[in-house]
Design a protein around this motif. Structure first.
Motif, PDB file in Angstrom:
ATOM      1  N   VAL A 184       0.835  -1.198   0.000  1.00 30.77           N
ATOM      2  CA  VAL A 184       0.000   0.000   0.000  1.00 30.77           C
ATOM      3  C   VAL A 184       0.872   1.251   0.000  1.00 30.77           C
ATOM      4  CG1 VAL A 184      -1.741   1.316   1.284  1.00 30.77           C
ATOM      5  CG2 VAL A 184      -1.920  -1.170   1.128  1.00 30.77           C
ATOM      6  N   ALA A 185       1.932   1.215   0.821  1.00 34.66           N
ATOM      7  CA  ALA A 185       2.867   2.343   0.844  1.00 34.66           C
ATOM      8  C   ALA A 185       3.542   2.513  -0.516  1.00 34.66           C
ATOM      9  CB  ALA A 185       3.912   2.123   1.937  1.00 34.66           C
ATOM     10  N   ALA A 186       3.838   1.400  -1.177  1.00 32.47           N
ATOM     11  CA  ALA A 186       4.447   1.469  -2.508  1.00 32.47           C
ATOM     12  C   ALA A 186       3.489   2.081  -3.522  1.00 32.47           C
ATOM     13  CB  ALA A 186       4.870   0.080  -2.952  1.00 32.47           C
ATOM     14  N   SER A 187       2.198   1.721  -3.424  1.00 33.69           N
ATOM     15  CA  SER A 187       1.209   2.294  -4.329  1.00 33.69           C
ATOM     16  C   SER A 187       1.106   3.801  -4.159  1.00 33.69           C
ATOM     17  CB  SER A 187      -0.162   1.646  -4.103  1.00 33.69           C
ATOM     18  OG  SER A 187      -0.125   0.271  -4.391  1.00 33.69           O
ATOM     19  N   THR A 195      -8.231   7.298  -3.792  1.00 34.96           N
ATOM     20  CA  THR A 195      -9.325   6.462  -4.306  1.00 34.96           C
ATOM     21  C   THR A 195      -8.780   5.252  -5.059  1.00 34.96           C
ATOM     22  OG1 THR A 195     -10.707   8.439  -4.535  1.00 34.96           O
ATOM     23  CG2 THR A 195     -11.395   6.463  -5.728  1.00 34.96           C
ATOM     24  N   ALA A 196      -7.745   5.463  -5.874  1.00 35.22           N
ATOM     25  CA  ALA A 196      -7.154   4.358  -6.628  1.00 35.22           C
ATOM     26  C   ALA A 196      -6.507   3.337  -5.700  1.00 35.22           C
ATOM     27  CB  ALA A 196      -6.122   4.901  -7.617  1.00 35.22           C
ATOM     28  N   VAL A 197      -5.838   3.809  -4.658  1.00 33.07           N
ATOM     29  CA  VAL A 197      -5.219   2.900  -3.690  1.00 33.07           C
ATOM     30  C   VAL A 197      -6.287   2.078  -2.982  1.00 33.07           C
ATOM     31  CG1 VAL A 197      -3.906   2.781  -1.538  1.00 33.07           C
ATOM     32  CG2 VAL A 197      -3.180   4.327  -3.351  1.00 33.07           C
ATOM     33  N   LEU A 198      -7.404   2.746  -2.630  1.00 30.64           N
ATOM     34  CA  LEU A 198      -8.491   2.053  -1.937  1.00 30.64           C
ATOM     35  C   LEU A 198      -9.116   0.980  -2.821  1.00 30.64           C
ATOM     36  CD1 LEU A 198     -10.557   1.692   0.350  1.00 30.64           C
ATOM     37  CD2 LEU A 198     -11.849   3.593  -0.644  1.00 30.64           C
ATOM     38  N   LEU A 199      -9.441   1.329  -4.070  1.00 31.01           N
ATOM     39  CA  LEU A 199     -10.164   0.423  -4.952  1.00 31.01           C
ATOM     40  C   LEU A 199      -9.277  -0.656  -5.559  1.00 31.01           C
ATOM     41  CD1 LEU A 199     -12.465   2.972  -6.847  1.00 31.01           C
ATOM     42  CD2 LEU A 199     -13.055   1.516  -4.906  1.00 31.01           C
ATOM     43  N   GLN A 200      -8.015  -0.328  -5.861  1.00 28.64           N
ATOM     44  CA  GLN A 200      -7.155  -1.267  -6.580  1.00 28.64           C
ATOM     45  C   GLN A 200      -6.225  -2.065  -5.673  1.00 28.64           C
ATOM     46  OE1 GLN A 200      -5.070   0.928  -9.643  1.00 28.64           O
ATOM     47  NE2 GLN A 200      -6.936   1.852 -10.450  1.00 28.64           N
ATOM     48  N   THR A 201      -5.941  -1.551  -4.496  1.00 29.65           N
ATOM     49  CA  THR A 201      -4.971  -2.220  -3.626  1.00 29.65           C
ATOM     50  C   THR A 201      -5.582  -2.723  -2.330  1.00 29.65           C
ATOM     51  OG1 THR A 201      -3.265  -0.752  -4.515  1.00 29.65           O
ATOM     52  CG2 THR A 201      -2.719  -1.992  -2.532  1.00 29.65           C
TER      53      THR A 201
END
Length: 288
Positions: A184-187, A195-201
């Motif tokens: 998650v930190a890498a994303s 929003t992208a981190v929440l939905l994709q990761t």
């Protein structure tokens, strides 16, 4: 490794109990899957495995013991116990699946929302989840049924809401674990939006274990719902719902034990089979 150590290691491996496997999976899991498949067929098309009418009465055959004519015997009205159990699978599984959907859905909202919310909100919601988790599911369901009334609909809602706290606690723990993960930190370091981190990761890694929680939850929901139906708070007689059938036979245990035995056995085997399948899926998702 010395020759002695190698020999001792070989002896230990030889002494380990070998698991019997069927189609590449443990034998116990295969049996659980077979029983779950039988329940699914009974729920979708009960006429395939039972050919009678679950409501047909025959006073002349009342209290018939298990035998060739009636493999599970008959009840006080002469109704075939096996036929009623098969047709009752649809109702019992519907209650279990619907209640689990409510419990997991509510747990997803509370658990995921709490883990991803600001720290102050997470603190309040987290304490609320812990307080609700202290109360037994049956107690919460009883309180809700006293408000909503008895019947299949209120029973589903009551059992579902009663399991929200348990689901929310597990989902919140998983979400917090994922939230602080290195990927998650890498994303975020790659410049992705929140929003992208929440939905994709985050969301995919949180949702994946929910299928395991749901499988375990269905068996537990069937058990809780049958307990409440046994108390007269669920389906009303002559419904073939398993908890109601179990209650019907409690007055005849000395003369016709089979009226309560077989519905109780199916309740137990259903909860046990779904629990075994859920644990197996949990081990596979965790790489064990």
């Amino acid at each position: 490794m010395t020759q002695t150590q190698y020999s001792l290691s070989s002896v230990r491996q030889d002494l380990r109990p070998r698991r019997v496997r069927l189609w590449g999976i443990p034998f116990g899991v295969a049996l659980a899957l077979a029983f779950a498949l039988f329940l699914l067929v009974a729920a979708v098309a009960p006429q395939i495995v039972a050919w009678g009418d679950p409501f047909a009465t025959d006073p002349a055959a009342a209290f018939s013991a298990p035998g060739a004519a009636h493999i599970f015997g008959t009840d006080h009205a002469g109704r075939d116990i096996y036929t009623r159990i098969v047709f009752g699978a649809q109702q019992s599984l519907l209650i279990g699946v619907a209640a689990t959907a409510i419990g997991v859905g509510g747990g997803l909202i509370l658990g995921l929302g709490s883990a991803l919310a600001p720290r102050a909100v997470d603190l309040v919601v987290g304490r609320l989840i812990e307080v609700l988790f202290v109360f037994p599911t049956v107690l919460i369901a009883l309180i809700l049924i006293s408000i909503l009334g008895s019947g299949i609909g209120p029973l589903i809602v009551a059992v579902g809401l009663g399991t929200v706290a348990d689901s929310a606690r597990l989902i919140r723990a998983q979400a917090l674990k994922v939230k602080h993960g290195e990927f998650v930190a890498a994303s975020r370091a790659l410049g992705r939006s929140s929003t992208a981190v929440l939905l994709q990761t985050i969301a995919p890694n949180v949702i994946r274990p929910i299928f395991v929680i749901a499988t375990l939850g269905v068996g537990q929901a069937i058990l809780w719902a049958s307990s409440l139906s046994f108390l007269g708070l669920g389906a009303a007689p002559p419904s073939p719902e398993w908890g109601t059938m179990l209650a019907d036979g409690r007055n005849y245990l000395q003369v016709a034990w089979w009226i309560s035995l077989f519905p109780g056995l199916f309740i137990t085997l259903s909860a046990l089979s779904l629990t075994i399948i859920g644990r197996f899926l949990q081990q596979r998702t965790e790489g064990r």
